[in-house]
Design a protein around this motif. Structure first.
Motif, PDB file in Angstrom:
ATOM      1  N   ARG A  34      29.758  44.894  32.933  1.00 48.33           N
ATOM      2  CA  ARG A  34      29.616  45.800  31.797  1.00 48.33           C
ATOM      3  C   ARG A  34      30.702  45.564  30.760  1.00 48.33           C
ATOM      4  N   ARG A  35      31.983  45.528  31.184  1.00 44.85           N
ATOM      5  CA  ARG A  35      33.108  45.414  30.244  1.00 44.85           C
ATOM      6  C   ARG A  35      34.221  44.593  30.889  1.00 44.85           C
ATOM      7  N   ALA A  36      34.533  43.463  30.260  1.00 49.33           N
ATOM      8  CA  ALA A  36      35.543  42.554  30.793  1.00 49.33           C
ATOM      9  C   ALA A  36      36.763  42.524  29.891  1.00 49.33           C
ATOM     10  N   PHE A  37      37.916  42.216  30.499  1.00 46.83           N
ATOM     11  CA  PHE A  37      39.156  42.017  29.751  1.00 46.83           C
ATOM     12  C   PHE A  37      39.749  40.679  30.150  1.00 46.83           C
ATOM     13  N   LEU A 101      42.666  37.113  34.834  1.00 53.20           N
ATOM     14  CA  LEU A 101      44.047  36.725  34.548  1.00 53.20           C
ATOM     15  C   LEU A 101      44.145  35.226  34.812  1.00 53.20           C
ATOM     16  N   SER A 102      43.999  34.438  33.767  1.00 48.11           N
ATOM     17  CA  SER A 102      43.936  32.988  33.891  1.00 48.11           C
ATOM     18  C   SER A 102      45.111  32.345  33.176  1.00 48.11           C
ATOM     19  N   GLU A 103      45.890  31.577  33.920  1.00 46.22           N
ATOM     20  CA  GLU A 103      47.023  30.822  33.364  1.00 46.22           C
ATOM     21  C   GLU A 103      47.967  31.726  32.587  1.00 46.22           C
ATOM     22  N   ALA A 120      46.595  46.120  35.438  1.00 47.02           N
ATOM     23  CA  ALA A 120      45.299  45.537  35.783  1.00 47.02           C
ATOM     24  C   ALA A 120      44.606  46.354  36.863  1.00 47.02           C
ATOM     25  N   ALA A 121      45.327  46.654  37.933  1.00 46.49           N
ATOM     26  CA  ALA A 121      44.730  47.432  39.027  1.00 46.49           C
ATOM     27  C   ALA A 121      44.360  48.830  38.555  1.00 46.49           C
ATOM     28  N   GLY A 122      45.194  49.417  37.696  1.00 49.80           N
ATOM     29  CA  GLY A 122      44.934  50.765  37.211  1.00 49.80           C
ATOM     30  C   GLY A 122      43.752  50.868  36.269  1.00 49.80           C
ATOM     31  N   SER A 123      43.461  49.807  35.526  1.00 49.07           N
ATOM     32  CA  SER A 123      42.330  49.854  34.595  1.00 49.07           C
ATOM     33  C   SER A 123      41.069  49.218  35.173  1.00 49.07           C
TER      34      SER A 123
END
Length: 195
Positions: A34-37, A101-103, A120-123
């Protein structure tokens, strides 16, 4: 580096990079998000690929010229929002069901790395996917390798490792966020009733 070249790592040209992106996408357990970061999106090569699997993508980089290139590359994709942000101080609001989380993580000192992983874990929504992929060779500017970062990410509470792909050159791991009830994470085959 971006002053001398729009794509200083030749992300669009190198087979190594294209293969790594393909493996990253293949490691994601769901067909659609649905929604990526994607923080540290650089020039948007992976962003374009994520856009094929996501209803909405928020990507960012701290380098303005990289953001401009990524915006141009994704200009025909209205569901992609490329921002000029520096994580962890600038983190987009709202929840995500995919964070890539890439490079990125090897640039942070230990306290900042912990903060990035906490954010990251929180969102990350319950059942959401966290993918990490990092170069696995020592580099003077890096504070770790894919293997050392894998141990750090594995220690983050609330994440379950679902895929672990290691090569000499990079480490790709996929985690899923445990729900509040602590329910087991289903594999892609289990989600389709194959096991």
């Amino acid at each position: 580096m971006y002053r001398d070249a729009a794509d200083p790592w030749h992300l669009a040209e190198r087979w190594y990079e294209r293969r790594k992106y393909d493996l990253t996408l293949a490691g994601l357990p769901l067909p659609r998000y649905r929604r990526a970061f994607e923080p540290a999106c650089s020039v948007g090569e992976l962003t374009v690929r994520l856009a094929e699997r996501c209803d909405r993508v928020v990507a960012c980089d701290r380098v303005e010229s990289a953001v401009a290139t990524a915006r141009e590359r994704t200009s025909a994709l209205p569901h992609v929002d490329v921002r000029h942000l520096t994580v962890p101080d600038q983190w987009p609001s709202g929840g995500f069901d995919l964070i890539v989380l890439s490079e990125l993580l090897y640039y942070f000192d230990a306290p900042t790395l912990d903060r990035v992983l906490d954010l990251a874990a929180g969102s990350l929504e319950p059942g959401g996917t966290l993918a990490t992929v990092h170069w696995n060779h020592p580099v003077p500017d890096h504070r770790g390798t894919g293997a050392t970062l894998a141990r750090t990410v594995a220690a983050v509470p609330g994440l379950t490792l679902t895929a672990d792909h290691r090569e000499a050159d990079f480490v790709l791991q996929v985690y899923e966020r445990t729900g509040p009830d602590g329910a087991a994470v289903l594999s892609p085959a289990a989600r389709e009733g194959l096991v």
